[in-house]
Design a protein around this motif. Structure first.
Motif, PDB file in Angstrom:
ATOM      1  N   TRP A 189     -21.573   4.407 -76.146  1.00 57.94           N
ATOM      2  CA  TRP A 189     -20.791   3.705 -75.137  1.00 57.94           C
ATOM      3  C   TRP A 189     -19.803   2.763 -75.813  1.00 57.94           C
ATOM      4  O   TRP A 189     -20.149   2.085 -76.787  1.00 57.94           O
ATOM      5  N   ARG A 237     -23.622  -5.340 -68.198  1.00 58.85           N
ATOM      6  CA  ARG A 237     -25.056  -5.393 -67.919  1.00 58.85           C
ATOM      7  C   ARG A 237     -25.348  -6.202 -66.653  1.00 58.85           C
ATOM      8  O   ARG A 237     -26.236  -5.838 -65.869  1.00 58.85           O
ATOM      9  N   ARG A 270     -22.669   5.046 -63.435  1.00 60.57           N
ATOM     10  CA  ARG A 270     -22.737   4.326 -64.717  1.00 60.57           C
ATOM     11  C   ARG A 270     -21.368   4.173 -65.365  1.00 60.57           C
ATOM     12  O   ARG A 270     -21.013   3.102 -65.880  1.00 60.57           O
ATOM     13  N   THR A 271     -20.567   5.225 -65.350  1.00 61.14           N
ATOM     14  CA  THR A 271     -19.256   5.166 -66.009  1.00 61.14           C
ATOM     15  C   THR A 271     -18.245   4.336 -65.213  1.00 61.14           C
ATOM     16  O   THR A 271     -17.159   4.060 -65.705  1.00 61.14           O
ATOM     17  N   HIS A 299     -18.670   1.382 -64.821  1.00 62.91           N
ATOM     18  CA  HIS A 299     -18.776   0.058 -65.436  1.00 62.91           C
ATOM     19  C   HIS A 299     -18.292   0.032 -66.892  1.00 62.91           C
ATOM     20  O   HIS A 299     -17.812  -1.003 -67.357  1.00 62.91           O
ATOM     21  N   LEU A 318     -31.861   4.354 -62.027  1.00 65.69           N
ATOM     22  CA  LEU A 318     -32.663   3.561 -62.956  1.00 65.69           C
ATOM     23  C   LEU A 318     -34.136   3.507 -62.587  1.00 65.69           C
ATOM     24  O   LEU A 318     -35.009   3.818 -63.412  1.00 65.69           O
ATOM     25  N   TRP A 327     -26.854   2.211 -58.307  1.00 63.04           N
ATOM     26  CA  TRP A 327     -27.288   2.635 -59.627  1.00 63.04           C
ATOM     27  C   TRP A 327     -28.791   2.390 -59.819  1.00 63.04           C
ATOM     28  O   TRP A 327     -29.517   3.248 -60.318  1.00 63.04           O
ATOM     29  N   LEU A 368     -24.413  -3.936 -63.702  1.00 60.97           N
ATOM     30  CA  LEU A 368     -25.399  -2.885 -63.483  1.00 60.97           C
ATOM     31  C   LEU A 368     -26.660  -3.443 -62.817  1.00 60.97           C
ATOM     32  O   LEU A 368     -27.279  -2.782 -61.977  1.00 60.97           O
TER      33      LEU A 368
END
Length: 233
Positions: free
Chosen positions: A74, A86, A49-50, A52, A100, A95, A89
């Protein structure tokens, strides 16, 4: 009128903001008994996640509201950046598959707010690990020109006592308007309680708060415990 416009700019967003940087507040309400599982999954996959966008802090909520809740902040450079994150992701299969899809079933509800830093607030870092308090003020409608001076005076009165460290103050852009969030650091919950007791007996704090509450609709406090992977400890 000129003077009032200058005062209002200390809370300004949009064109008068120094830059486009904003902060997204995300709150996840997890299903009972699923908190540990969710956080462990996030810890294992946080790097996905980080990759991005920048994580400012990640906490579990200890007191102040519904149980089984996590809160995270964030940083976004601007709205274009957020849109790109977004989209990235959504295309990130690692991810999607490792975190998710598996964890959506653990989340009961989620909320999001877009906030800016107020212009008079520095970005501070805690001196060491501790606990955090997020204090949310819902101010009366009418724009910050009506209440920003009194609000700042009340916040700074607490800062000047030195019992707690002010990390950041945020002003909501999307979400409930006329809402301000103050994020504080304390060594522990007991030191926070002792400091608050001290502040209630300080005439400077009492006077500043008495002025500020004239513009206040409601206030909520949450005690936050940083997770092991939170940048803010």
């Amino acid at each position: 009128m000129q003077r009032g416009a200058k005062v209002c700019s200390s809370f300004a967003t949009g064109p008068r903001q120094w830059d486009g940087t904003f902060y997204e507040f995300r709150t996840y309400y997890l299903k009972p008994s699923k908190m540990d599982e969710f956080l462990e999954n996030f810890k294992k996959n946080i790097h996905l996640r980080t990759a991005h966008s920048e994580l400012v802090g990640y906490w579990s909520v200890e007191f102040g509201g519904r149980m089984n809740k996590v809160f995270h902040i964030w940083k976004c450079d601007n709205y274009t950046h957020q849109t790109e994150v977004r989209k990235a992701l959504a295309k990130d299969k690692e991810w999607q598959e490792q975190f998710l899809i598996l964890n959506l079933a653990l989340i009961d509800k989620q909320e999001s707010e877009i906030t800016y830093l107020v212009l008079w607030c520095k970005l501070e870092k805690p001196p060491k690990e501790g606990v955090y308090e997020l204090v949310t003020f819902q101010m009366k409608p009418g724009e910050p020109a009506l209440w920003c001076v009194a609000f700042k005076r009340a916040v700074m009165a607490h800062v000047n006592l030195g019992y707690s460290k002010l990390i950041r103050v945020f002003h909501t852009e999307y979400g409930a308007l006329n809402r301000v969030h103050a994020l504080w650091w304390n060594e522990n919950a007991d030191s926070r309680a002792a400091g608050r007791h001290q502040s209630h007996e300080d005439p400077r704090v009492v006077a500043a708060v008495q002025e500020s509450v004239n513009y206040l609709v409601s206030q909520q406090n949450m005690l936050l415990i940083p997770t092991s992977f939170s940048p803010l400890k």
